[in-house]
Design a protein around this motif. Structure first.
Motif, short mmCIF file in Angstrom:
data_model
loop_
_atom_site.label_atom_id
_atom_site.label_comp_id
_atom_site.label_asym_id
_atom_site.label_seq_id
_atom_site.Cartn_x
_atom_site.Cartn_y
_atom_site.Cartn_z
N ALA A 134 8.90 5.42 4.51
CA ALA A 134 9.63 5.94 3.24
C ALA A 134 9.00 7.02 2.80
N PHE A 135 9.47 8.22 2.30
CA PHE A 135 8.87 9.47 1.87
C PHE A 135 9.30 9.45 0.14
N TYR A 136 8.10 9.66 -0.68
CA TYR A 136 8.46 9.82 -2.03
C TYR A 136 7.69 11.25 -2.43
N LEU A 137 8.52 11.70 -3.40
CA LEU A 137 8.28 13.15 -3.76
C LEU A 137 7.23 13.25 -4.72
N GLY A 180 12.33 8.36 -3.60
CA GLY A 180 11.88 8.37 -5.02
C GLY A 180 10.75 9.30 -5.33
N THR A 181 10.30 9.18 -6.58
CA THR A 181 9.11 9.97 -7.19
C THR A 181 7.98 9.03 -6.77
N LEU A 182 6.69 9.99 -6.87
CA LEU A 182 5.54 9.57 -6.72
C LEU A 182 5.20 8.49 -7.81
N GLU A 183 5.64 8.53 -8.89
CA GLU A 183 5.60 7.78 -10.01
C GLU A 183 6.16 6.23 -9.64
N GLU A 184 7.26 6.48 -8.84
CA GLU A 184 7.93 5.14 -8.63
C GLU A 184 7.24 4.61 -7.33
N LEU A 185 6.53 5.20 -6.44
CA LEU A 185 5.86 4.80 -5.35
C LEU A 185 4.64 3.97 -6.19
N VAL A 186 3.92 4.47 -6.97
CA VAL A 186 2.87 3.89 -7.63
C VAL A 186 3.11 2.63 -8.22
N GLN A 187 4.48 2.46 -8.96
CA GLN A 187 4.55 1.24 -9.45
C GLN A 187 5.01 0.15 -8.54
N VAL A 224 0.79 -1.25 -0.04
CA VAL A 224 -0.03 0.02 -0.02
C VAL A 224 0.94 1.12 0.11
N GLY A 225 0.35 2.18 -0.74
CA GLY A 225 1.00 3.50 -0.64
C GLY A 225 -0.04 4.53 -0.42
N VAL A 226 0.35 5.69 0.48
CA VAL A 226 -0.54 6.90 0.76
C VAL A 226 0.09 8.08 -0.02
N VAL A 227 -0.79 8.82 -0.63
CA VAL A 227 -0.47 9.80 -1.32
C VAL A 227 -1.43 10.98 -0.96
N GLY A 228 -0.64 11.93 -0.22
CA GLY A 228 -1.08 13.11 0.42
C GLY A 228 -0.60 12.78 1.94
N TYR A 229 0.29 13.67 2.53
CA TYR A 229 0.52 13.10 3.92
C TYR A 229 0.01 14.26 4.91
N GLY A 230 -1.33 14.69 4.93
CA GLY A 230 -1.92 15.55 5.76
C GLY A 230 -2.61 15.02 6.96
N VAL A 231 -3.81 15.71 7.28
CA VAL A 231 -4.70 15.40 8.27
C VAL A 231 -4.96 13.91 7.84
N GLY A 265 5.23 3.20 1.41
CA GLY A 265 5.69 4.59 1.54
C GLY A 265 4.56 5.81 1.41
N VAL A 266 4.92 6.96 1.83
CA VAL A 266 3.89 7.96 1.52
C VAL A 266 4.59 9.28 0.72
N ALA A 267 3.72 9.97 -0.16
CA ALA A 267 4.14 10.85 -0.95
C ALA A 267 3.35 12.12 -0.69
N ASP A 268 4.11 13.23 -0.93
CA ASP A 268 3.60 14.63 -1.02
C ASP A 268 4.33 15.59 -1.76
N VAL A 269 4.17 16.87 -1.80
CA VAL A 269 4.68 17.61 -2.59
C VAL A 269 5.63 18.89 -1.95
#
Length: 342
Positions: free
Chosen positions: A51-54, A72-79, A4-11, A30-34
């Motif tokens: 782990a954090f992805y950009l 890594g990047t968001l695209e790498e996390l998704v893969q 599982v990956g989480v995109v958007g590490y807010g509330v 991992g988790v991703a944010d901008v």
């Protein structure tokens, strides 16, 4: 083990990551944010447990300046994952969907996105089977999630024909400044979207509702008037609610006077951030009125959708094909229903 990956590490994203990390049959890749938000800075100070992805490569210098490691990047996390939990701001998830579709990944969106983003508008207890094997699911909002828990509970026990709700809604999350400092109540045009959303999930129930914004931050309160197919009394309603692992029956007489009491109790229990996955239902609020039963619930808006999101992973990945087996696994890993044994 479902990845599982989480995109958007807010509330919500922070809590989704914690929720996945507690599931023994899932792996948080991992988790991703901008941007290096306070949540990301806190993640770094805690030793980067995730782990954090950009999300935006051009922002990497900002992270380098703060010595925040980027995996890594968001695209790498998704893969790398089987399913993405998208907890980005409303509208961003719909754009991210193109990336998830590109790699044929499953994704689960939060309540802020439009229903059209997903194959199924999902609730773990009310329509779990509809999510089985689907690629894109969308959760109900925090208020709708808690509302459906209670209505579904009564409906499965006694049958519900219609409900009328009043939502006393917190104006912003704790720490939000963009809504301003207010000393007023604001009413929305009826019917509220929560009532309409309930009918989308549970089309056999007629629902309507009113929403009032209030200048508080910890939790919403919803009053519900439910017309059941057979007349029930307070004791019968209380028995049904009292068996539900995601509904905590509390008493004013014990000191649970309102939303602040519940938040303080969650902190006293040592819950991270004072989070509550369960909704609270006041025993003294249950009232018989002719054929109707009335009650009031508290919605802890920051964490209430986390269990149903874990259910959504189970449905999309077909980890369990039977509703009670799925929600039972989620409840076990999140520690829901412990008070039922106390």
């Amino acid at each position: 083990m479902v990845k599982v990956g989480v995109v958007g590490y807010g509330v919500i994203g922070q809590r989704l990551a914690d929720g996945v990390a507690r599931q023994k049959d899932m792996e948080l890749v991992g988790v991703a944010d901008v941007a290096p938000t306070l949540a990301i800075r806190a993640l770094k100070e805690k030793g980067m447990p995730y782990a954090f992805y950009l999300g935006m490569a051009e922002n990497k210098p900002q992270f380098d300046a703060l010595a925040i490691p980027v995996a890594g990047t968001l695209e790498e996390l998704v893969q790398k994952v089987d399913v993405v939990l998208d907890a980005t701001s409303a509208g961003i998830g719909a754009k991210n969907k193109e990336l998830y579709a590109k790699y044929n990944k499953k994704a689960i969106f939060q309540g802020g996105e439009k229903n059209s983003v997903a194959d199924v508008f999902f609730h773990g207890y009310a329509n779990y089977e509809k999510g089985l094997g689907k690629q894109f699911l969308k959760l109900t909002s925090c208020n709708t999630t808690g509302l459906i828990r209670s209505v579904d509970c009564l409906d499965r026990a006694y049958g519900v024909e219609k409900v009328a709700i009043t939502i006393i809604r917190r104006v912003a999350d704790p720490g939000d400044y963009h809504r301003g400092l207010t000393n007023a109540l604001q009413i929305d045009k009826a019917p509220s979207h929560q009532a309409l959303d309930l009918m989308t999930i549970m089309p056999h129930i007629d629902a309507t509702g009113i929403l009032v914004h209030t200048p508080v931050t910890h939790g919403h309160i919803i009053t519900v008037v439910a017309t059941t197919k057979q007349k029930i009394n307070k004791a019968q309603a209380l028995e049904a609610f009292g068996r539900h692992p995601r509904i905590r029956v509390v008493r004013i007489a014990d000191g649970f006077q309102g939303n602040a009491s519940l938040f303080r109790y969650a902190r006293d229990l040592g819950n991270p951030r004072g989070d509550m996955y369960e909704i609270a239902l006041w025993e003294e609020s249950i009232v018989e009125s002719g054929r109707d039963i009335m009650y009031a619930i508290n919605i802890p808006q920051e964490a209430v959708t986390i269990p149903e999101t874990m259910d959504a992973i189970r449905a999309a990945m077909q980890m369990q094909t039977e509703r009670l087996a799925a929600v039972g696994e989620t409840n076990k890993h999140l520690g829901l229903g412990k008070w039922l044994q106390n």
